[in-house]
Design a protein around this motif. Sequence first.
Motif, short mmCIF file in Angstrom:
data_model
loop_
_atom_site.label_atom_id
_atom_site.label_comp_id
_atom_site.label_asym_id
_atom_site.label_seq_id
_atom_site.Cartn_x
_atom_site.Cartn_y
_atom_site.Cartn_z
N LEU A 122 72.55 -24.43 -9.61
CA LEU A 122 71.95 -23.30 -8.89
C LEU A 122 72.15 -21.99 -9.65
CD1 LEU A 122 72.81 -24.10 -5.19
CD2 LEU A 122 70.59 -24.20 -6.30
N SER A 180 63.55 -27.15 -2.97
CA SER A 180 63.07 -25.99 -2.21
C SER A 180 63.59 -24.68 -2.80
CB SER A 180 63.46 -26.11 -0.74
OG SER A 180 64.85 -25.99 -0.58
N ILE A 181 64.79 -24.69 -3.33
CA ILE A 181 65.33 -23.46 -3.93
C ILE A 181 64.69 -23.19 -5.28
CG2 ILE A 181 67.42 -22.46 -4.94
CD1 ILE A 181 68.95 -23.63 -2.60
N ILE A 182 64.54 -24.24 -6.09
CA ILE A 182 63.96 -24.05 -7.42
C ILE A 182 62.45 -23.79 -7.32
CG2 ILE A 182 63.46 -25.20 -9.61
CD1 ILE A 182 66.16 -26.64 -9.27
N GLY A 185 60.66 -23.01 -4.51
CA GLY A 185 60.22 -22.04 -3.51
C GLY A 185 59.25 -22.66 -2.52
N SER A 218 63.18 -15.28 -4.05
CA SER A 218 62.36 -16.47 -4.22
C SER A 218 63.10 -17.72 -3.75
CB SER A 218 61.98 -16.61 -5.69
OG SER A 218 61.31 -17.82 -5.92
N ALA A 219 64.38 -17.83 -4.10
CA ALA A 219 65.17 -18.99 -3.69
C ALA A 219 65.38 -19.01 -2.18
CB ALA A 219 66.52 -18.98 -4.41
N SER A 220 65.63 -17.86 -1.59
CA SER A 220 65.85 -17.82 -0.14
C SER A 220 64.56 -18.10 0.63
CB SER A 220 66.46 -16.49 0.28
OG SER A 220 65.58 -15.44 -0.01
N SER A 278 64.89 -13.05 -7.91
CA SER A 278 65.20 -14.48 -8.01
C SER A 278 65.85 -14.98 -6.73
CB SER A 278 66.12 -14.73 -9.20
OG SER A 278 65.50 -14.38 -10.39
N PHE A 279 66.79 -14.21 -6.19
CA PHE A 279 67.41 -14.60 -4.92
C PHE A 279 66.39 -14.60 -3.79
CE2 PHE A 279 71.66 -13.56 -6.73
CZ PHE A 279 72.25 -14.78 -6.47
N VAL A 336 69.77 -21.97 -12.60
CA VAL A 336 68.39 -21.75 -12.19
C VAL A 336 68.16 -20.28 -11.86
CG1 VAL A 336 66.75 -22.22 -10.31
CG2 VAL A 336 67.96 -24.10 -11.42
N ILE A 337 69.09 -19.67 -11.14
CA ILE A 337 68.96 -18.25 -10.79
C ILE A 337 68.94 -17.40 -12.06
CG2 ILE A 337 70.12 -16.29 -9.68
CD1 ILE A 337 68.74 -18.11 -7.71
#
Length: 86
Positions: free
Chosen positions: A10, A68-70, A72, A36-38, A33-34, A13-14
């Motif tokens: 994670l 889902s985090i990577i 979005g 998009s991940a959230s 970036s945060f 990726v961020i």
Amino acid sequence: MSIWTAVIVLFSVIMVFSIIHRLSGSNHPIKRSFLSASCGAATLFAVNLTSIFTGVTLPVSLISLLVSIIGGIPGVTLMLALNLYF
């Protein structure tokens, strides 16, 4: 997969997304970036929250959470499409 492996993935990726956002000219690449991940994680949560009404559910596991985090919102949409066909 251990918890430390997931944390390292994670974080990586961020950082990669932050570099991409910075190269595209964003003033706040880590914040973007945060965000998009959230949004991806919130979309996965919303799909499972509305599964009572829609009947569509995605199992929450480490892999689905990473996708889902990577990915979005498009990542969650892809998982929904794959769930529909398979």
